[in-house]
Write a protein that holds these residues in place. Structure first.
Motif, PDB file in Angstrom:
ATOM      1  N   LEU A   1       0.834  -1.209   0.000  1.00  0.00           N
ATOM      2  CA  LEU A   1       0.000   0.000   0.000  1.00  0.00           C
ATOM      3  C   LEU A   1       0.870   1.261   0.000  1.00  0.00           C
ATOM      4  N   LEU A   2       1.924   1.255   0.798  1.00  0.00           N
ATOM      5  CA  LEU A   2       2.823   2.411   0.844  1.00  0.00           C
ATOM      6  C   LEU A   2       3.551   2.588  -0.479  1.00  0.00           C
ATOM      7  N   LEU A   3       3.933   1.481  -1.089  1.00  0.00           N
ATOM      8  CA  LEU A   3       4.650   1.543  -2.363  1.00  0.00           C
ATOM      9  C   LEU A   3       3.772   2.108  -3.469  1.00  0.00           C
ATOM     10  N   ASP A   4       2.462   1.924  -3.340  1.00  0.00           N
ATOM     11  CA  ASP A   4       1.529   2.502  -4.315  1.00  0.00           C
ATOM     12  C   ASP A   4       1.443   4.023  -4.183  1.00  0.00           C
ATOM     13  N   ARG A   5       1.758   4.539  -2.995  1.00  0.00           N
ATOM     14  CA  ARG A   5       1.571   5.959  -2.722  1.00  0.00           C
ATOM     15  C   ARG A   5       2.870   6.766  -2.763  1.00  0.00           C
ATOM     16  N   TYR A   6       3.994   6.098  -2.533  1.00  0.00           N
ATOM     17  CA  TYR A   6       5.257   6.821  -2.422  1.00  0.00           C
ATOM     18  C   TYR A   6       6.330   6.190  -3.310  1.00  0.00           C
ATOM     19  N   GLU A   7       7.415   6.935  -3.494  1.00  0.00           N
ATOM     20  CA  GLU A   7       8.557   6.400  -4.214  1.00  0.00           C
ATOM     21  C   GLU A   7       9.216   5.309  -3.361  1.00  0.00           C
ATOM     22  N   PRO A   8       9.889   4.351  -3.999  1.00  0.00           N
ATOM     23  CA  PRO A   8      10.472   3.234  -3.239  1.00  0.00           C
ATOM     24  C   PRO A   8      11.518   3.642  -2.213  1.00  0.00           C
ATOM     25  N   GLY A   9      12.163   4.820  -2.421  1.00  0.00           N
ATOM     26  CA  GLY A   9      13.168   5.273  -1.465  1.00  0.00           C
ATOM     27  C   GLY A   9      12.622   6.144  -0.356  1.00  0.00           C
ATOM     28  N   ASP A  10      11.307   6.351  -0.328  1.00  0.00           N
ATOM     29  CA  ASP A  10      10.701   7.166   0.727  1.00  0.00           C
ATOM     30  C   ASP A  10      10.916   6.514   2.093  1.00  0.00           C
ATOM     31  N   TYR A  11      11.076   7.341   3.108  1.00  0.00           N
ATOM     32  CA  TYR A  11      11.331   6.860   4.468  1.00  0.00           C
ATOM     33  C   TYR A  11      10.274   5.852   4.921  1.00  0.00           C
ATOM     34  N   LEU A  12       8.997   6.182   4.688  1.00  0.00           N
ATOM     35  CA  LEU A  12       7.925   5.297   5.143  1.00  0.00           C
ATOM     36  C   LEU A  12       7.981   3.939   4.454  1.00  0.00           C
ATOM     37  N   VAL A  13       8.312   3.939   3.170  1.00  0.00           N
ATOM     38  CA  VAL A  13       8.405   2.677   2.430  1.00  0.00           C
ATOM     39  C   VAL A  13       9.584   1.857   2.934  1.00  0.00           C
ATOM     40  N   LEU A  14      10.733   2.498   3.097  1.00  0.00           N
ATOM     41  CA  LEU A  14      11.906   1.777   3.597  1.00  0.00           C
ATOM     42  C   LEU A  14      11.635   1.209   4.988  1.00  0.00           C
ATOM     43  N   ASN A  15      10.985   1.983   5.821  1.00  0.00           N
ATOM     44  CA  ASN A  15      10.670   1.509   7.170  1.00  0.00           C
ATOM     45  C   ASN A  15       9.775   0.272   7.112  1.00  0.00           C
ATOM     46  N   SER A  16       8.825   0.271   6.172  1.00  0.00           N
ATOM     47  CA  SER A  16       7.930  -0.896   6.047  1.00  0.00           C
ATOM     48  C   SER A  16       8.702  -2.117   5.553  1.00  0.00           C
ATOM     49  N   VAL A  17       9.674  -1.892   4.673  1.00  0.00           N
ATOM     50  CA  VAL A  17      10.515  -2.998   4.196  1.00  0.00           C
ATOM     51  C   VAL A  17      11.268  -3.630   5.367  1.00  0.00           C
ATOM     52  N   PHE A  18      11.860  -2.786   6.203  1.00  0.00           N
ATOM     53  CA  PHE A  18      12.694  -3.320   7.275  1.00  0.00           C
ATOM     54  C   PHE A  18      11.858  -3.947   8.386  1.00  0.00           C
ATOM     55  N   ASN A  19      10.655  -3.438   8.623  1.00  0.00           N
ATOM     56  CA  ASN A  19       9.755  -4.111   9.563  1.00  0.00           C
ATOM     57  C   ASN A  19       9.417  -5.513   9.061  1.00  0.00           C
ATOM     58  N   TYR A  20       9.177  -5.606   7.761  1.00  0.00           N
ATOM     59  CA  TYR A  20       8.865  -6.886   7.127  1.00  0.00           C
ATOM     60  C   TYR A  20      10.059  -7.836   7.239  1.00  0.00           C
ATOM     61  N   VAL A  21      11.253  -7.315   6.984  1.00  0.00           N
ATOM     62  CA  VAL A  21      12.465  -8.133   7.039  1.00  0.00           C
ATOM     63  C   VAL A  21      12.727  -8.652   8.453  1.00  0.00           C
ATOM     64  N   VAL A  22      12.562  -7.791   9.440  1.00  0.00           N
ATOM     65  CA  VAL A  22      12.779  -8.208  10.832  1.00  0.00           C
ATOM     66  C   VAL A  22      11.808  -9.319  11.218  1.00  0.00           C
ATOM     67  N   LEU A  23      10.560  -9.202  10.793  1.00  0.00           N
ATOM     68  CA  LEU A  23       9.590 -10.262  11.077  1.00  0.00           C
ATOM     69  C   LEU A  23      10.033 -11.581  10.438  1.00  0.00           C
ATOM     70  N   LEU A  24      10.500 -11.519   9.191  1.00  0.00           N
ATOM     71  CA  LEU A  24      10.958 -12.734   8.516  1.00  0.00           C
ATOM     72  C   LEU A  24      12.160 -13.338   9.245  1.00  0.00           C
ATOM     73  N   LEU A  25      13.041 -12.484   9.762  1.00  0.00           N
ATOM     74  CA  LEU A  25      14.179 -12.987  10.529  1.00  0.00           C
ATOM     75  C   LEU A  25      13.718 -13.632  11.828  1.00  0.00           C
ATOM     76  N   ASN A  26      12.731 -13.015  12.470  1.00  0.00           N
ATOM     77  CA  ASN A  26      12.175 -13.598  13.699  1.00  0.00           C
ATOM     78  C   ASN A  26      11.554 -14.963  13.427  1.00  0.00           C
ATOM     79  N   GLN A  27      11.073 -15.135  12.198  1.00  0.00           N
ATOM     80  CA  GLN A  27      10.502 -16.415  11.797  1.00  0.00           C
ATOM     81  C   GLN A  27      11.566 -17.348  11.203  1.00  0.00           C
ATOM     82  N   GLU A  28      12.846 -16.925  11.364  1.00  0.00           N
ATOM     83  CA  GLU A  28      14.000 -17.719  10.909  1.00  0.00           C
ATOM     84  C   GLU A  28      13.933 -18.009   9.408  1.00  0.00           C
ATOM     85  N   ASN A  29      13.531 -16.986   8.649  1.00  0.00           N
ATOM     86  CA  ASN A  29      13.438 -17.128   7.199  1.00  0.00           C
ATOM     87  C   ASN A  29      14.404 -16.137   6.551  1.00  0.00           C
ATOM     88  N   GLN A  30      15.700 -16.408   6.706  1.00  0.00           N
ATOM     89  CA  GLN A  30      16.746 -15.523   6.186  1.00  0.00           C
ATOM     90  C   GLN A  30      16.660 -15.394   4.665  1.00  0.00           C
TER      91      GLN A  30
END
Length: 267
Positions: A152-181
């Motif tokens: 949803l954020l990617l639809d509204r902002y450029e990929p390098g926008d702070y909010l989009v990057l923050n959503s990427v890293f939240n997603y990545v941390v969750l995947l790491l917590n799920q041991e899915n490197q």
């Protein structure tokens, strides 16, 4: 305790006293269910939490949320429902009651936002929802929540926008917590390609540093570190004021397998 610390404590105690008096007066004059009383109860709960009175604070948070959430139209005044929902759900999450916290979050997010809604708190509610889902063992729902938020954020902002990057890293941390490197690396690589297409070298640098962080223990990490150093040199040459040292600190954290915390560098 220093004089300054003593002054701050005195001010906070006075604030707590004032909020309690305001809540009590409204409770007695308007009743416990009146919107003004409930808003004052929420303010009082926040002050109690700041003083470390967590149990008493939680009791008032829950009472205020149950009262305000019944009337969505009034609750949107001043965006209080979003803020209250976040604080109430976060308190539940901290108590290990993520399953129960899902109810108020989904209740609030299912409503149509008001004109004065702050996008940041809506995003934070989504991130908290993912945490609560994960705490409840609902890993796939947590992953889907962050994936949808990112899209949803990617639809509204450029990929390098702070909010989009923050959503990427939240997603990545969750995947790491799920041991899915492997999945985390794919998410970062896919988004880095988007940023490269936009010629956003700063975002590419940040994503490369995060790739180095996620890749710890694999041959890929050395390649990502080398790529990050090259990008950093190019950005530093292009702009003398570029905060090279801050990004080197991020990279050093990544090498150790620590979260680079890009938010601290960009803030």
């Amino acid at each position: 305790m220093t004089d300054t610390e003593a002054q701050v404590q005195a001010i906070r105690m006075e604030d707590l006293k004032n909020r309690k008096e305001a809540y009590t007066a409204l409770f007695n004059s308007l009743g416990p269910e009146h919107y003004c009383t409930l808003e004052a109860e929420y303010d009082y709960a926040v002050a109690l939490a700041q003083e470390g009175k967590e149990n008493e604070s939680f009791s008032h948070l829950e009472s205020a949320w149950l009262g305000i959430s019944k009337n969505i139209y009034l609750a949107y005044y001043g965006q209080i429902l979003y803020d209250l929902t976040f604080d109430y759900a976060a308190a539940l999450y901290a108590k290990g009651e993520g399953e129960k916290a899902i109810i108020p979050i989904t209740h609030t997010l299912s409503q149509s936002p008001s004109d004065d809604s702050n996008e940041d708190i809506i995003l934070e509610l989504n991130y908290l929802l993912a945490d609560c889902l994960q705490q409840s063992g609902r890993d796939e729902e947590a992953r889907l929540t962050l994936k949808i938020t990112y899209e949803l954020l990617l639809d509204r902002y450029e990929p390098g926008d702070y909010l989009v990057l923050n959503s990427v890293f939240n997603y990545v941390v969750l995947l790491l917590n799920q041991e899915n490197q492997k999945a985390a690396m794919k998410v970062l690589n896919r988004h880095r390609k988007l940023c490269e297409e936009w010629d956003d070298q700063l975002a590419v640098l940040i994503l490369t540093i995060y790739r180095a962080f996620v890749a710890k223990g694999t041959p890929t990490q050395a390649r990502e570190i080398s790529k990050a150093k090259k990008l950093l040199g190019q950005l530093g040459d292009r702009d003398e004021s570029f905060p090279v040292e801050s990004f080197l600190e991020m990279l050093e954290k990544a090498k150790k397998g620590e979260n680079p915390d890009f938010q601290d560098t960009l803030m």
